[in-house]
Design a protein around this motif. Structure first.
Motif, mmCIF file in Angstrom:
data_model
loop_
_atom_site.group_PDB
_atom_site.id
_atom_site.type_symbol
_atom_site.label_atom_id
_atom_site.label_comp_id
_atom_site.label_asym_id
_atom_site.label_seq_id
_atom_site.Cartn_x
_atom_site.Cartn_y
_atom_site.Cartn_z
ATOM 1 N N PHE A 40 0.813 -1.211 0.000
ATOM 2 C CA PHE A 40 0.000 0.000 0.000
ATOM 3 C C PHE A 40 0.852 1.269 0.000
ATOM 4 O O PHE A 40 0.641 2.171 -0.817
ATOM 5 C CB PHE A 40 -0.977 0.019 1.190
ATOM 6 N N ASN A 193 -6.135 2.988 8.185
ATOM 7 C CA ASN A 193 -7.590 3.172 8.135
ATOM 8 C C ASN A 193 -8.213 3.188 9.522
ATOM 9 O O ASN A 193 -8.922 2.268 9.917
ATOM 10 C CB ASN A 193 -8.223 2.044 7.316
ATOM 11 N N VAL A 231 -6.677 7.815 3.445
ATOM 12 C CA VAL A 231 -5.885 7.251 2.346
ATOM 13 C C VAL A 231 -6.753 6.280 1.552
ATOM 14 O O VAL A 231 -7.625 5.635 2.127
ATOM 15 C CB VAL A 231 -4.659 6.476 2.886
ATOM 16 N N ASP A 232 -6.518 6.185 0.275
ATOM 17 C CA ASP A 232 -7.303 5.224 -0.493
ATOM 18 C C ASP A 232 -6.611 4.789 -1.791
ATOM 19 O O ASP A 232 -6.297 5.619 -2.648
ATOM 20 C CB ASP A 232 -8.681 5.827 -0.832
ATOM 21 N N ARG A 233 -6.415 3.535 -1.905
ATOM 22 C CA ARG A 233 -6.021 2.886 -3.152
ATOM 23 C C ARG A 233 -6.049 1.379 -2.907
ATOM 24 O O ARG A 233 -5.345 0.886 -1.998
ATOM 25 C CB ARG A 233 -4.618 3.314 -3.586
ATOM 26 N N ILE A 234 -6.818 0.654 -3.672
ATOM 27 C CA ILE A 234 -6.896 -0.793 -3.470
ATOM 28 C C ILE A 234 -5.625 -1.441 -4.038
ATOM 29 O O ILE A 234 -5.306 -1.294 -5.216
ATOM 30 C CB ILE A 234 -8.171 -1.372 -4.118
ATOM 31 N N LYS A 297 -14.971 7.101 3.935
ATOM 32 C CA LYS A 297 -14.165 6.057 3.285
ATOM 33 C C LYS A 297 -14.154 4.758 4.094
ATOM 34 O O LYS A 297 -14.374 3.671 3.565
ATOM 35 C CB LYS A 297 -12.736 6.591 3.074
ATOM 36 N N LEU A 301 -16.134 2.132 2.040
ATOM 37 C CA LEU A 301 -15.232 1.228 1.301
ATOM 38 C C LEU A 301 -14.772 0.059 2.156
ATOM 39 O O LEU A 301 -14.989 -1.107 1.825
ATOM 40 C CB LEU A 301 -14.021 1.995 0.761
ATOM 41 N N ASN A 302 -14.120 0.361 3.278
ATOM 42 C CA ASN A 302 -13.561 -0.739 4.064
ATOM 43 C C ASN A 302 -14.654 -1.653 4.607
ATOM 44 O O ASN A 302 -14.500 -2.875 4.628
ATOM 45 C CB ASN A 302 -12.673 -0.195 5.188
ATOM 46 N N HIS A 305 -15.824 -3.947 1.912
ATOM 47 C CA HIS A 305 -14.834 -5.007 1.740
ATOM 48 C C HIS A 305 -15.076 -6.131 2.752
ATOM 49 O O HIS A 305 -15.129 -7.302 2.399
ATOM 50 C CB HIS A 305 -13.432 -4.439 1.931
ATOM 51 N N ARG A 375 -7.126 -11.469 1.890
ATOM 52 C CA ARG A 375 -6.453 -10.228 2.303
ATOM 53 C C ARG A 375 -7.435 -9.362 3.101
ATOM 54 O O ARG A 375 -7.089 -8.782 4.131
ATOM 55 C CB ARG A 375 -5.949 -9.435 1.087
ATOM 56 N N ILE A 376 -8.658 -9.330 2.624
ATOM 57 C CA ILE A 376 -9.682 -8.537 3.285
ATOM 58 C C ILE A 376 -10.034 -9.138 4.651
ATOM 59 O O ILE A 376 -10.264 -8.418 5.621
ATOM 60 C CB ILE A 376 -10.950 -8.503 2.383
ATOM 61 N N LYS A 383 -9.875 -4.836 12.279
ATOM 62 C CA LYS A 383 -10.713 -4.119 11.299
ATOM 63 C C LYS A 383 -12.169 -3.973 11.739
ATOM 64 O O LYS A 383 -12.775 -2.921 11.561
ATOM 65 C CB LYS A 383 -10.667 -4.849 9.953
ATOM 66 N N PHE A 387 -14.273 -0.652 11.130
ATOM 67 C CA PHE A 387 -15.033 -0.530 9.879
ATOM 68 C C PHE A 387 -16.538 -0.743 10.093
ATOM 69 O O PHE A 387 -17.352 -0.141 9.405
ATOM 70 C CB PHE A 387 -14.557 -1.565 8.846
HETATM 71 C C1 CS2 Z 1 -9.180 -3.228 2.858
HETATM 72 C C2 CS2 Z 1 -8.200 -2.100 2.644
HETATM 73 O O1 CS2 Z 1 -7.699 -4.248 4.370
HETATM 74 C C3 CS2 Z 1 -8.866 -4.120 4.043
HETATM 75 O O2 CS2 Z 1 -9.761 -4.708 4.597
HETATM 76 O O3 CS2 Z 1 -10.475 -2.730 2.981
HETATM 77 O O4 CS2 Z 1 -6.899 -2.561 2.584
HETATM 78 C C4 CS2 Z 1 -8.544 -1.318 1.372
HETATM 79 O O5 CS2 Z 1 -8.255 -2.048 0.234
HETATM 80 C C5 CS2 Z 1 -7.812 0.000 1.346
HETATM 81 O O6 CS2 Z 1 -8.090 0.719 2.509
HETATM 82 C C6 CS2 Z 1 -8.205 0.792 0.108
HETATM 83 O O7 CS2 Z 1 -7.843 2.110 0.238
#
Ligand code: CS2
Length: 491
Positions: A40, A193, A231-234, A297, A301-302, A305, A375-376, A383, A387
């Protein structure tokens, strides 16, 4: 064409398809020390810095990478064998774009030589210390928000300040040396995050310092800046297939390249105590208030995921893009975001939430970014409390719906039994794996043993509504399986 091994000496022999640093690397100084160099950081902050060096010529802002975990020895080997150069490949819909990043000038492997890292942190040349040590690298109680002083790693650092394992041991020693030498402190820039990541880092670091030296703690509190940042980028984990693909496609032999999506975003609170690069000129959004961005975010997003990761894995999927493209799963995350998370978000300046969410679904569905569900699902203990659980808590306070969010927790509990619906083993990667799996197996349809871990759940286990909802989902997961449970939640 025989592939070229990546190094400074071979940069001019690389395929013209691969963009390479055009600035003079020998002139770059290391104003940034980064703790926790993984995929990352190399896809995100290091790219912004590459642009700072390339487009603006601000050569004092190169990066010294630092690995503090024992497993970072692999990163050290890979990076140091190619003078810290690496290939970054963005994969969107069309052609992939490759670029050799030169922003990292050196790499230190802390476990082998902590003193060298202390010296680097104490050096007046170091102006910013940034962090991507994952959500689990901060060691705090989710119920109280306090630093886990008795956690073995934190306790180790307090007892062994010369050979730390955590960010606290390193940062406090580095700052203590600066204070003693009359050197301006560095800014501590968290890029993990965690909502209010800067404030959280400050609170925890100060309470760690208090255990060592009250005067130092006060000095840190008053003089060190801890900007919040989103921060953000998959960035999936690099696989052997990625390495092979990059060798074939770009003719470069790189021991540890990075593949990521084209999307990138960084919103940073403009609060630095010892200077900063001209971030705003290379696409970083500098603002006075990052909170609404971070919350949006992390909770959208997280959280999505996590929602797709556990339940999708249980339903037999392995990649996030496949899960997103499944009609019912796609509906599930879209509805979870719209119905249970969006009502909790504050207006986010410059962002249209419906189109932000639409873009998220498109990003998740990118078939060229093969982001593995595991990975998630890794480090759920760190997390889930950041999240998912805060949204459940806030919905409970508002009297809102929690069923789709609670299904994420139920899926995690079911996943933690380490056995899938076909009886195959699920690899659980979590520093708390042993305890989590034991409790999940003991409880099965009864969530009590896991909910008793108040350092993760706070007092959520006391909410009748939540516990009843969790039991209902868990029962279903055990009796009819992931797919039917999902269908029932959607109907
Ligand atoms: C993902 C993050 O780890 C996770 O669970 O949600 O790594 C996600 O890909 C990044 O925060 C994207 O910016």
């Amino acid at each position: 064409m025989t592939p070229v091994t990546l190094s400074e000496a071979t940069l001019d022999k690389l395929s013209p398809d691969l963009r390479t640093p055009s600035y003079d690397r020998s002139q770059v100084r290391e104003g940034i020390v980064h703790l926790g160099v993984g995929g990352f950081h190399r896809a995100h902050q290091a790219l912004y810095i590459e642009r700072i060096l390339e487009e603006l010529g601000e050569k004092e802002w190169g990066i010294c990478g630092v690995g503090i975990m024992p497993h970072d020895s692999k990163m050290r080997e890979a990076l140091t064998s190619q003078q810290c150069l690496y290939t970054l490949v963005e994969k969107g819909d069309g052609e992939e774009a490759g670029r050799v990043i030169g922003a990292m000038k050196s790499y230190l492997y802390a476990p082998k030589n902590p003193e060298k890292v202390f010296e680097k942190l104490a050096s007046p040349e170091t102006k910013i210390v940034s962090l991507t040590v994952t959500e689990g690298g901060y060691y705090f109680d989710q119920g109280t928000g306090e630093l886990l002083l008795t956690h073995p790693e934190v306790a180790h650092d307090l007892a062994n300040p010369k050979t730390p394992h955590t960010i606290y041991g390193y940062l406090v020693e580095g700052l203590a040396r600066r204070r003693a030498a009359g050197v301006t402190p560095f800014t501590v820039l968290s890029c993990d995050n965690i909502q209010a990541n800067g404030e959280v880092t400050k609170r925890l670091l100060v309470s760690y310092a208090l255990k060592k030296d009250a005067e130092l703690a006060r000095w840190i509190e008053e003089n060190v800046a801890f900007p919040n940042s989103m921060v953000d980028r998959i960035t999936p984990i690099t696989t052997p297939e990625d390495i092979e693909f990059i060798t074939q496609r770009f003719g470069v032999k790189d021991q540890w390249p990075v593949v990521c999506e084209p999307f990138i975003q960084w919103v940073v609170e403009d609060k630095f105590c010892n200077g900063r690069p001209s971030f705003e000129k290379v696409g970083v959004e500098m603002t006075s208030d990052v909170h609404p961005y971070e919350k949006m975010k992390i909770r959208l997003l997280n959280a999505s995921h996590s929602a797709m990761g556990y339940l999708g894995y249980l339903a037999g999927f392995r990649y996030i893009f496949e899960i997103t493209r499944d009609e019912e799963f796609g509906k599930y995350v879209a509805r979870m975001m719209d119905e249970e998370v969006t009502p909790l978000l504050d207006p986010v300046p410059g962002i249209d939430l419906p189109s932000y969410k639409k873009t998220l679904l498109i990003r998740f569905a990118n078939p060229n970014v093969k982001d593995h569900a595991l990975r998630i699902c890794m480090d759920g203990s760190a997390k889930m409390p950041k999240f998912i659980l805060p949204s459940i808590k806030e919905q409970l306070e508002k009297g809102g719906n929690i069923s789709l969010l609670t299904l994420v927790v139920a899926s995690w509990f079911r996943f933690l039994t380490a056995e899938d619906e076909e009886g195959r083993e699920i690899p659980i990667q979590d520093p708390m794996a042993a305890e989590l799996v034991e409790r999940a197996k003991r409880g099965k349809g009864d969530p009590t043993p896991l909910l008793e871990m108040t350092e993760l759940f706070g007092d959520l286990g006391k909410s009748e509504k939540f516990v009843a909802e969790l039991r209902r989902s868990l029962d279903m997961l055990y009796s009819v399986g992931a797919r039917k449970t999902l269908q029932s939640h959607l109907s």
